[in-house]
Motif scaffolding. Structure first.
Motif, PDB file in Angstrom:
ATOM      1  N   ALA A   1       0.824  -1.201   0.000  1.00  0.00           N
ATOM      2  CA  ALA A   1       0.000   0.000   0.000  1.00  0.00           C
ATOM      3  C   ALA A   1       0.861   1.256   0.000  1.00  0.00           C
ATOM      4  N   ILE A   2       1.948   1.231   0.745  1.00  0.00           N
ATOM      5  CA  ILE A   2       2.845   2.389   0.785  1.00  0.00           C
ATOM      6  C   ILE A   2       3.478   2.617  -0.580  1.00  0.00           C
ATOM      7  N   ILE A   3       3.922   1.532  -1.213  1.00  0.00           N
ATOM      8  CA  ILE A   3       4.552   1.656  -2.535  1.00  0.00           C
ATOM      9  C   ILE A   3       3.556   2.180  -3.567  1.00  0.00           C
ATOM     10  N   VAL A   4       2.358   1.614  -3.578  1.00  0.00           N
ATOM     11  CA  VAL A   4       1.374   1.968  -4.596  1.00  0.00           C
ATOM     12  C   VAL A   4       0.829   3.370  -4.378  1.00  0.00           C
ATOM     13  N   ARG A   5       0.398   3.667  -3.167  1.00  0.00           N
ATOM     14  CA  ARG A   5      -0.326   4.908  -2.915  1.00  0.00           C
ATOM     15  C   ARG A   5       0.598   6.112  -2.760  1.00  0.00           C
ATOM     16  N   ARG A   6       1.763   5.927  -2.178  1.00  0.00           N
ATOM     17  CA  ARG A   6       2.619   7.076  -1.880  1.00  0.00           C
ATOM     18  C   ARG A   6       3.755   7.277  -2.869  1.00  0.00           C
ATOM     19  N   LEU A   7       4.211   6.199  -3.495  1.00  0.00           N
ATOM     20  CA  LEU A   7       5.353   6.309  -4.397  1.00  0.00           C
ATOM     21  C   LEU A   7       4.950   6.275  -5.868  1.00  0.00           C
ATOM     22  N   ARG A   8       4.133   5.312  -6.232  1.00  0.00           N
ATOM     23  CA  ARG A   8       3.828   5.141  -7.658  1.00  0.00           C
ATOM     24  C   ARG A   8       2.597   5.909  -8.120  1.00  0.00           C
ATOM     25  N   MET A   9       1.656   6.178  -7.234  1.00  0.00           N
ATOM     26  CA  MET A   9       0.450   6.888  -7.650  1.00  0.00           C
ATOM     27  C   MET A   9       0.743   8.306  -8.149  1.00  0.00           C
ATOM     28  N   PRO A  10       1.527   9.141  -7.418  1.00  0.00           N
ATOM     29  CA  PRO A  10       1.826  10.478  -7.963  1.00  0.00           C
ATOM     30  C   PRO A  10       2.545  10.416  -9.303  1.00  0.00           C
ATOM     31  N   ARG A  11       3.470   9.458  -9.449  1.00  0.00           N
ATOM     32  CA  ARG A  11       4.192   9.317 -10.710  1.00  0.00           C
ATOM     33  C   ARG A  11       3.255   8.943 -11.854  1.00  0.00           C
TER      34      ARG A  11
END
Length: 374
Positions: free
Chosen positions: A92-102
């Motif tokens: 969830a941290i990877i998807v929502r905080r790192l990859r979602m803005p990108r």
């Protein structure tokens, strides 16, 4: 269909028709023949609507793939689950905080650059025109170098505002240089002024980076055009400008269709040509300036997408403007995903991938136009 005059351009059927033709010259016939035209036009609009929904579905699918692809691959069902519910897991941290803005930034920047490309080619009537032609990329790059060298700005959140200001000032300078040209030569002078300003600002950028190694080290990571490590700051700064530019560009669709006939024909149809050109230039400036500021100079998106859409949809600019939004998003998402897949565990910046894809496309267009003209 355009609303100007009784002998109007029917953009849906791709030809011209006369509103007052009778049975003796091949005009409307009683009964079923009279009703066939509206049915055909409605079917065409229905197919376009379905095609637009398909494009949006492809964008959604690529968004899910983008959220799952990276140094740590995440299955699509896990991606969907953590999008619906933030359970605090590492995924969830990877998807929502790192990859979602990108990923969202890729959608916004790709759509903005493609839309700006359609408007740029319509205004200049040059099928090889590209948004960077008006000096946007060069102005943003020079402003970023000045921010690093003179003000010691670090981080993308600081680059964004300098890059946006540089892009806007460069575009305004090009517009000022071309505003005094005659109506028939305005678009030619626009191309020449943009190329000259880009060359001059590029030389100034090279001089600064040559003598300031710290500025060069920071600048070289921005200038390649990338989406990673941009963060939500870049997205927040770009979205308002892209939204305004998009609304202006879409509203100009019918006017740009009429302007495609030529400045004189557009003026004869009642268009205020200078105002339309200024509005179109404003939309290009907002779309390109915000996109370049957020992600760095990304080439060829505004060139390739309009040409591909024109081959499929025809010359109607209302269709091209609408489909350029998902089309640009698809191209940039594919480029970003490919950059992460090609060289694991590292990645190739999306600006390099789009250049690799766009350069052969540009060469093909030049050769094709030369063969047609001969």
């Amino acid at each position: 269909m355009s609303r100007y005059g009784s002998h109007a351009i029917d953009h849906t059927s791709g030809g011209t028709r006369s509103a007052d033709r009778g049975p003796s010259d091949g005009g409307p016939r009683p009964g079923g023949a009279r009703a066939a035209g509206p049915r055909r036009r409605a079917l065409g609009r229905g197919r376009l609507f379905v095609a637009l929904l398909v494009c949006l579905g492809v964008v959604l699918l690529l968004v899910l793939v983008s959220l799952g692809v990276g140094a740590r691959s995440i299955p699509l069902e896990t991606v969907w689950r953590v999008l619906l519910h933030d359970d605090g897991s590492p995924e969830a941290i990877i998807v929502r905080r790192l990859r979602m803005p990108r990923t969202v930034l890729a959608v916004v920047v790709g759509a903005a650059l493609a839309l700006a490309g359609v408007v740029m080619q319509a205004i200049t009537r040059n099928p090889l025109a590209e948004p960077g032609l008006v000096g946007v990329n060069a102005g943003a790059s020079f402003a970023v170098v000045v921010a690093i060298a003179a003000f010691r700005v670090t981080g993308v959140s600081g680059y964004v505002w300098f890059a946006l200001a540089g892009a806007v000032l460069a575009a305004l300078l090009v517009h000022t240089l071309t505003s005094g040209a005659s109506r028939g030569h305005q678009h030619t002078r626009l191309v020449l002024a943009g190329a000259a300003l880009s060359a001059s600002l590029g030389a100034c950028t090279g001089i600064v980076t040559m003598f300031d190694t710290e500025a060069f080290d920071s600048y070289r990571f921005w200038v390649v055009g990338a989406l990673e490590n941009r963060g939500s700051e870049a997205l927040t700064a770009a979205v308002p400008f892209v939204a305004v530019g998009t609304l202006i560009a879409l509203a100009l669709g019918p006017s740009l269709n009429a302007l495609a006939l030529g400045d004189e024909a557009g003026a004869a149809l009642g268009l205020r040509v200078p105002r339309i050109r200024a509005a179109g230039f404003l939309s290009i400036m907002l779309l390109c300036g915000a996109s370049t500021a957020a992600a760095g100079p990304i080439a060829f998106v505004g060139l390739v997408v309009p040409h591909v859409l024109r081959l499929v949809l025809g010359p109607d600019l209302r269709r091209l403007l609408a489909f350029s939004l998902p089309g640009g998003a698809i191209l940039l998402l594919v480029g970003d995903i490919a950059g992460r897949v090609i060289a694991p565990p590292g990645e190739i910046e999306v600006g390099i991938v789009t250049a690799f894809l766009g350069a052969p496309a540009l060469l093909w267009l030049v050769v094709r136009r030369g063969a047609v003209s001969s």
